[in-house]
Design an enzyme around this catalytic site. Structure first.
Site, PDB file in Angstrom:
ATOM      1  N   ASN A 208      36.427  37.787  48.232  1.00  0.00           N
ATOM      2  CA  ASN A 208      35.832  36.701  47.321  1.00  0.00           C
ATOM      3  C   ASN A 208      36.096  35.214  47.510  1.00  0.00           C
ATOM      4  OD1 ASN A 208      36.035  39.517  46.093  1.00  0.00           O
ATOM      5  ND2 ASN A 208      36.776  38.488  44.155  1.00  0.00           N
ATOM      6  N   LYS A 337      37.013  42.545  28.929  1.00  0.00           N
ATOM      7  CA  LYS A 337      37.919  42.787  30.273  1.00  0.00           C
ATOM      8  C   LYS A 337      39.188  42.897  29.622  1.00  0.00           C
ATOM      9  CE  LYS A 337      36.489  40.919  33.747  1.00  0.00           C
ATOM     10  NZ  LYS A 337      35.962  39.833  34.897  1.00  0.00           N
TER      11      LYS A 337
HETATM   12  N1  CTP Z   1      42.192  42.078  39.638  1.00  0.00           N
HETATM   13  C1  CTP Z   1      43.319  42.832  40.129  1.00  0.00           C
HETATM   14  N2  CTP Z   1      43.002  43.898  41.002  1.00  0.00           N
HETATM   15  C2  CTP Z   1      41.904  44.087  41.488  1.00  0.00           C
HETATM   16  C3  CTP Z   1      40.666  43.332  40.848  1.00  0.00           C
HETATM   17  C4  CTP Z   1      41.026  42.402  39.825  1.00  0.00           C
HETATM   18  O1  CTP Z   1      44.591  42.423  39.822  1.00  0.00           O
HETATM   19  N3  CTP Z   1      41.500  45.178  42.187  1.00  0.00           N
HETATM   20  C5  CTP Z   1      42.755  41.035  38.647  1.00  0.00           C
HETATM   21  C6  CTP Z   1      42.347  39.516  39.070  1.00  0.00           C
HETATM   22  O2  CTP Z   1      43.447  39.346  39.592  1.00  0.00           O
HETATM   23  C7  CTP Z   1      42.266  39.072  37.764  1.00  0.00           C
HETATM   24  C8  CTP Z   1      41.368  40.090  36.948  1.00  0.00           C
HETATM   25  O3  CTP Z   1      41.948  41.117  37.469  1.00  0.00           O
HETATM   26  O4  CTP Z   1      43.198  38.800  37.078  1.00  0.00           O
HETATM   27  C9  CTP Z   1      39.841  39.799  37.551  1.00  0.00           C
HETATM   28  O5  CTP Z   1      39.107  40.837  36.998  1.00  0.00           O
HETATM   29  P1  CTP Z   1      37.897  41.020  37.599  1.00  0.00           P
HETATM   30  O6  CTP Z   1      37.763  41.254  39.032  1.00  0.00           O
HETATM   31  O7  CTP Z   1      36.969  40.040  37.118  1.00  0.00           O
HETATM   32  O8  CTP Z   1      37.440  42.336  36.844  1.00  0.00           O
HETATM   33  P2  CTP Z   1      36.065  43.201  37.007  1.00  0.00           P
HETATM   34  O9  CTP Z   1      36.897  44.452  36.304  1.00  0.00           O
HETATM   35  O10 CTP Z   1      35.952  43.475  38.483  1.00  0.00           O
HETATM   36  O11 CTP Z   1      35.243  42.548  36.453  1.00  0.00           O
HETATM   37  P3  CTP Z   1      33.674  42.361  36.619  1.00  0.00           P
HETATM   38  O12 CTP Z   1      32.958  43.420  35.877  1.00  0.00           O
HETATM   39  O13 CTP Z   1      33.380  40.929  36.145  1.00  0.00           O
HETATM   40  O14 CTP Z   1      33.320  42.549  38.061  1.00  0.00           O
END
Ligand code: CTP
Length: 397
Positions: A208, A337
């Site tokens: 990312n 979320k």
């Molecule tokens: N996060 C985490 N571990 C992961 C993915 C995300 O700890 N494997 C945490 C990030 O550090 C942040 C939050 O989750 O605090 C962000 O979530 P995001 O990646 O945007 O969530 P998703 O469920 O992937 O949402 P989206 O539908 O937007 O992709």
């Protein structure tokens, strides 16, 4: 900053004891008073003469030395300092501390004290990884002992891994952090930051976009408020926050493992931009071009670190904060979320290209909590960090 602070420095018996001589010199340069205690094993690595010469004070070694007892009893010694620093903290000394044993001067002072304690572990990598040491370090953290390091690297014993004592400059930062009084003094806080890299082959990866700037600013603000901060970061370009204990990882899997090793904490802030997928077909050797054929890749989903920690049945941090970078319907998506992951707060920001926020120095935040959505004016990342740290201090009471 350390002017006239009194440090009781316990030097354990490890090869890293030589670094403690440099530590004494640097503490003295900063105006601190250092009273040294050398364990019996410590005297095998550095001499009492060099320790006392650098400290400019008598070195204490023996519990039953009558002269010492007449001058300053071990109880008084344990109360005489603003901070007790154990460097190097050997596996044996940590085990004694965890068990509350008092069979020599160092362990007796550590048991008798009501002064904050900071330890800088140093040992062979297998000893550090041993379940007994893992248990001991968890016990000590639970008892409120602050820990700096150990670092990963080549070891005097010829092995490689975590176990090297932190460098004197890092220990000084941790000492300054431990002594800085603030609303978060005595609180231990985890911050994840930066991107993760998921390898495709030795030269390629998926990731990312993240500079780590916001996570770093948050860690700095928490340190400034007196917190003990453990900063778990992927390969970010932002400089590491001074005064925090930094754990460097590369992949989401490693970040999950590092986070699990850091718990328990009072609060956990998940600012990392974790890659959602890893490449299951990652190759150990570089994938070569094959006559215009595009290589096929398979993906597996990474564990959601934020959701895992938010939903822990036991040992969940008192406050769990997630981040959400959204391009559309910021409040609605971030609210969903928060519910889906089970965290307490979501720090949401609009990263749609027209805002220019991605990669920039400012952020426009909406803080989603039980109380609803609260929009903050657009401000610099440092200001966001200070505001968030103040809110965390308020929430932890
Ligand atoms: N996060 C985490 N571990 C992961 C993915 C995300 O700890 N494997 C945490 C990030 O550090 C942040 C939050 O989750 O605090 C962000 O979530 P995001 O990646 O945007 O969530 P998703 O469920 O992937 O949402 P989206 O539908 O937007 O992709």
């Amino acid at each position: 900053m350390l002017t006239d602070k009194r440090i009781l420095l316990i030097i354990g018996g490890g090869i890293a004891a030589y670094k403690s001589l440099e530590l004494i010199r640097r503490l003295r340069d900063r105006g601190a008073w250092v009273t040294p205690i050398l364990t019996r094993a410590g005297t095998e690595f550095v001499t009492p003469l060099s320790v006392s010469a650098l400290a400019g004070e008598k070195v204490y070694t023996d519990l039953f030395d009558l002269t010492d007892e007449a001058e300053m009893g071990h109880i008084q010694l344990s109360r005489s300092a603003d901070l007790i620093v154990v460097a190097p903290a050997t596996a044996d000394l940590m085990a004694k501390m965890a068990q509350g044993r008092a069979d020599d001067l160092a362990s007796t002072v550590l048991l008798a004290t009501d002064t904050p304690v900071l330890i800088a572990p140093a040992m062979n990598v297998r000893m550090w990884d041993h379940p007994a040491t893992r248990r001991n370090i968890a016990t000590l953290r639970g008892d409120g002992v602050a820990v700096v390091g150990p670092n990963e690297g080549d070891m005097a014993c010829g092995e490689y891994g975590p176990g090297r004592m932190s460098e004197p400059a890092e220990i000084i930062s941790a000492i300054e952090g431990a002594m800085s009084e603030g609303p978060l003094t005595g609180r231990r806080i985890l911050v994840t930051s930066g991107p993760t890299h998921e390898p495709i082959d030795p030269v390629r990866y998926i990731a990312n976009r993240s500079s780590g700037a916001q996570g770093t600013a948050i860690a700095r603000a928490l340190v400034a408020m007196g917190a003990e901060v453990v900063f778990v970061t992927g390969p970010a370009t932002a400089p590491r926050p001074e005064g925090a204990h930094v754990v460097e990882v590369e992949t989401a899997g490693q970040m999950m493992e590092a986070v699990a090793g850091v718990l328990p904490v009072d609060a956990a802030i998940f600012a990392a931009a974790v890659a959602d997928w890893r490449v299951t077909t990652a190759s150990d050797s570089k994938i070569k071009k094959q006559d215009g054929k595009i290589p096929a890749m398979d993906f597996a989903e990474n564990a959601d670190i934020l959701a895992t920690v938010s939903q822990m049945a036991t040992g969940r941090p008192g406050l769990v904060v997630g981040f959400a970078a959204e391009t559309d319907d910021v409040v609605e998506n971030a609210t969903k979320k928060r519910a889906r992951k089970g965290c307490d707060w979501i720090v949401a920001n609009d990263v749609s290209p027209e805002t220019g926020i991605m990669g920039g120095s400012e952020n426009a935040i909406v803080l989603i909590s039980d109380a609803g959505a609260e929009s903050w004016p657009r401000m610099g990342k440092d200001e966001v960090a200070h505001r968030l740290a103040s809110r965390i201090a308020e929430a932890l009471g």
